[in-house]
Design an enzyme around this catalytic site. Structure first.
Site, PDB file in Angstrom:
ATOM      1  N   ASP A   1      -3.172  -5.273  -5.487  1.00 57.16           N
ATOM      2  CA  ASP A   1      -2.506  -3.979  -5.577  1.00 57.16           C
ATOM      3  C   ASP A   1      -3.128  -3.034  -4.544  1.00 57.16           C
ATOM      4  O   ASP A   1      -4.335  -2.822  -4.551  1.00 57.16           O
ATOM      5  CB  ASP A   1      -2.694  -3.415  -6.986  1.00 57.16           C
ATOM      6  CG  ASP A   1      -1.881  -2.157  -7.247  1.00 57.16           C
ATOM      7  OD1 ASP A   1      -1.780  -1.312  -6.347  1.00 57.16           O
ATOM      8  OD2 ASP A   1      -1.365  -2.020  -8.365  1.00 57.16           O
TER       9      ASP A   1
ATOM     10  N   HIS B   1       2.277  -3.020  -5.922  1.00 55.94           N
ATOM     11  CA  HIS B   1       1.768  -2.050  -6.872  1.00 55.94           C
ATOM     12  C   HIS B   1       2.509  -2.171  -8.198  1.00 55.94           C
ATOM     13  O   HIS B   1       3.735  -2.081  -8.233  1.00 55.94           O
ATOM     14  CB  HIS B   1       1.945  -0.651  -6.287  1.00 55.94           C
ATOM     15  CG  HIS B   1       1.376   0.440  -7.129  1.00 55.94           C
ATOM     16  ND1 HIS B   1       0.158   0.342  -7.745  1.00 55.94           N
ATOM     17  CD2 HIS B   1       1.866   1.666  -7.453  1.00 55.94           C
ATOM     18  CE1 HIS B   1      -0.090   1.457  -8.408  1.00 55.94           C
ATOM     19  NE2 HIS B   1       0.938   2.262  -8.255  1.00 55.94           N
TER      20      HIS B   1
ATOM     21  N   SER C   1       0.862   3.446 -12.798  1.00 60.85           N
ATOM     22  CA  SER C   1      -0.019   4.075 -11.839  1.00 60.85           C
ATOM     23  C   SER C   1      -0.704   5.302 -12.433  1.00 60.85           C
ATOM     24  O   SER C   1      -1.394   5.192 -13.440  1.00 60.85           O
ATOM     25  CB  SER C   1       0.784   4.412 -10.574  1.00 60.85           C
ATOM     26  OG  SER C   1      -0.066   4.574  -9.493  1.00 60.85           O
TER      27      SER C   1
END
Length: 518
Positions: free
Chosen positions: A460, A488, A234
């Site tokens: 996502d 995610h 991320s």
């Protein structure tokens, strides 16, 4: 995900330990060394490893980590890394970054530095949970090394709010629609930044992604590694990409999972992220229809979405009881978005929504607490909310004035009928910032770096697939791998194709074909 709703929704926070590690370990706090280690003599690494970018940094680059068993877990080692508060003044004040190492269980390949995102998530927690995050091949071959970035966790943490103030902040309406609610909202936004300055000291002006990337190169040298092997999830992909721009010749094997498009401005990030959460919520409702004979949300996706929207509207009007607390619309919002990060936790969302529809708010409140790392006793396991705000707003303080937010409604509601206004109000997040970055913005290309594998997932919610596609194209040596799926990040999410490609690359250097779809 990055900074879309850094203050009000603090959506980037969901890239913290919950997202990266899962509900099973949310709030877990890694051990510390029994005492501050005293450096001991060790065999120095080769000169090429410790060569500093400038003479002023030579002493920092020559340090070695004195690993000690963590306080209550002999399987993990803890240590510290000394870095300057301000790289423009490397001889000035310093801070210590907290480190945690999970030693390789098999034939050691080297060190794999890991970051779970946020910004604001603790890398030490991430590494400590390695058995849940990484599969056996990586655990066997690498020392998994996590660090709390500057301002985060046990690394000179920024502090902006008391626990009670943070409770109030998270409970407030993230999309105010009455004059009184707007007043409360504005007061909250404008007081957050000054609180960080008052409670944090000089480090609050030096928690940028660029400075954290510089810290990673000092860490590489201290680990005795010629090049850095790195796994970033991320926001950790932005941190990794920033490192590649600053130190391309030191890039070893890099995996950037759940990538951020570093070229987007705040408005574009927020719009695309809002759309991502809408897509994820619709996928969740579709799964309810497909996997049950009688989905409790309705008979179609649109009916299910209307049920959820109606529930949120009713909670806004009248909070639900949640033990000794009240589930407000702010809490409910976090409770709904949290399980969308991982398909394995969709059943928790169903349980919480069904309970809320029955007038009980405790289950949704538990999810909201997991999101913010709130402990049952009302304390917080980390400073991830405050660190998230501080890092995002120092990296890019651009904001929309309060009175201009309603003009954003049409495009944000088109992107996300359910969450659009929350993201629109989040565009005001950094209006209270009182410090500015000492670092100049970078155009990230990473020219000259070794191949960098960029992972993206089709549905996502936090970092849309398009962001991974964009980052892989922006990086001079980017290699795109796509996962068709929900949730995610892509690695260790049940896709053997992805997992094998990542492990073969990190362990053996087998670079996957650009554009591979798993």
């Amino acid at each position: 995900m990055k900074k879309a709703v850094a203050l009000v929704a603090v959506l980037a926070l969901a890239l913290t330990a919950f997202v990266a590690v899962g509900l099973a370990i949310q709030g877990a706090t890694p051990d510390s060394p029994a005492a501050r280690p005293t450096p001991s003599p060790t065999t120095p690494p080769p000169a090429t490893v410790t060569e500093a970018p400038s003479p002023e940094l030579e002493e920092l680059y020559s340090q070695r980590i004195d690993w000690q068993p963590c306080e209550s877990d002999d399987d993990h080692d803890c240590g510290f890394l000394t870095v300057p508060v301000d790289y423009a003044d490397p001889q000035g004040e310093t801070i210590d970054l907290a480190l945690l190492r999970v030693p390789a269980k098999g034939a050691r390949v080297g060190s794999l530095v890991v970051n779970p995102g946020g910004p604001g998530a603790r890398g030490t927690t991430y590494a400590a949970a390695g058995a849940q995050v990484f599969r056996e091949p990586l655990l066997d071959g690498f020392d998994i090394v996590g660090f709390d970035p500057r301002g985060v966790g046990a690394s000179a943490p920024v502090d902006c709010l008391t626990d009670a103030e943070l409770d109030t902040y998270l409970a407030e309406d993230p999309s105010p629609d009455t004059p009184l609610e707007v007043d409360y909202f504005e007061d909250s936004v404008l007081s957050f930044g000054p609180g960080c300055v008052a409670g944090s000291g000089p480090v609050v002006g030096h928690v940028t992604t660029i400075e954290a990337a510089r810290d990673m190169d000092v860490l590489r040298a201290a680990l005795g590694e010629e090049t850095l092997s790195y796994f970033g999830a991320s926001y950790g992909t932005e941190l990794g990409a920033t490192y590649a721009e600053l130190f391309p010749e030191k890039v070893g094997r890099f995996v950037l999972d759940g990538a951020v498009d570093v070229s987007l401005d705040n408005r574009s990030l927020a719009l695309e992220q809002a759309a991502g959460f809408e897509t994820a919520l619709r996928a969740y409702v579709q799964n309810c229809l497909d996997s049950t004979d009688n989905c409790f949300l309705g008979d179609t996706v649109d009916e299910g979405m209307a049920t959820i929207t109606g529930l949120l509207e009713s909670i806004e009007e009248e909070p639900l009881p949640a033990g000794e607390r009240e589930l407000t619309i702010g809490n409910a919002f976090y409770g709904v978005i949290t399980p969308l990060y991982n398909r394995d936790y969709w059943f928790l969302l169903s349980t919480a929504l069904a309970s809320a529809l029955d007038g009980k708010g405790s289950a949704l409140m538990s999810l909201a607490d997991a999101y913010a790392s709130r402990n049952p006793d009302g304390s917080y396991a980390d400073n991830s909310v405050e660190a998230n705000y501080s890092i995002n707003c120092l990296d890019d303080p651009s904001s929309v004035p309060f009175d201009e937010v309603p003009s954003l409604y049409p495009e944000f509601e088109e992107a996300s009928p359910t969450f659009g206004r929350v993201f629109a109000w989040g565009m005001t997040a950094c209006l209270g910032v009182e410090v500015t970055s000492s670092e100049e913005p970078l155009t990230i290309r990473g020219e000259g770096a070794a191949p960098i594998v960029v992972l993206g997932t089709s549905r996502d919610p936090a970092t849309p697939l398009e962001w991974a596609q964009a980052l892989s194209a922006q990086l001079d040596s980017g290699v795109l791998v796509e996962r068709d799926g929900d949730g995610h990040t892509a690695y260790n999410a049940g896709n053997e194709c992805i997992d094998t490609l990542v492990e073969d690359y990190l362990l053996d250097g087998d670079v996957p074909a650009d554009g591979t779809i798993c």
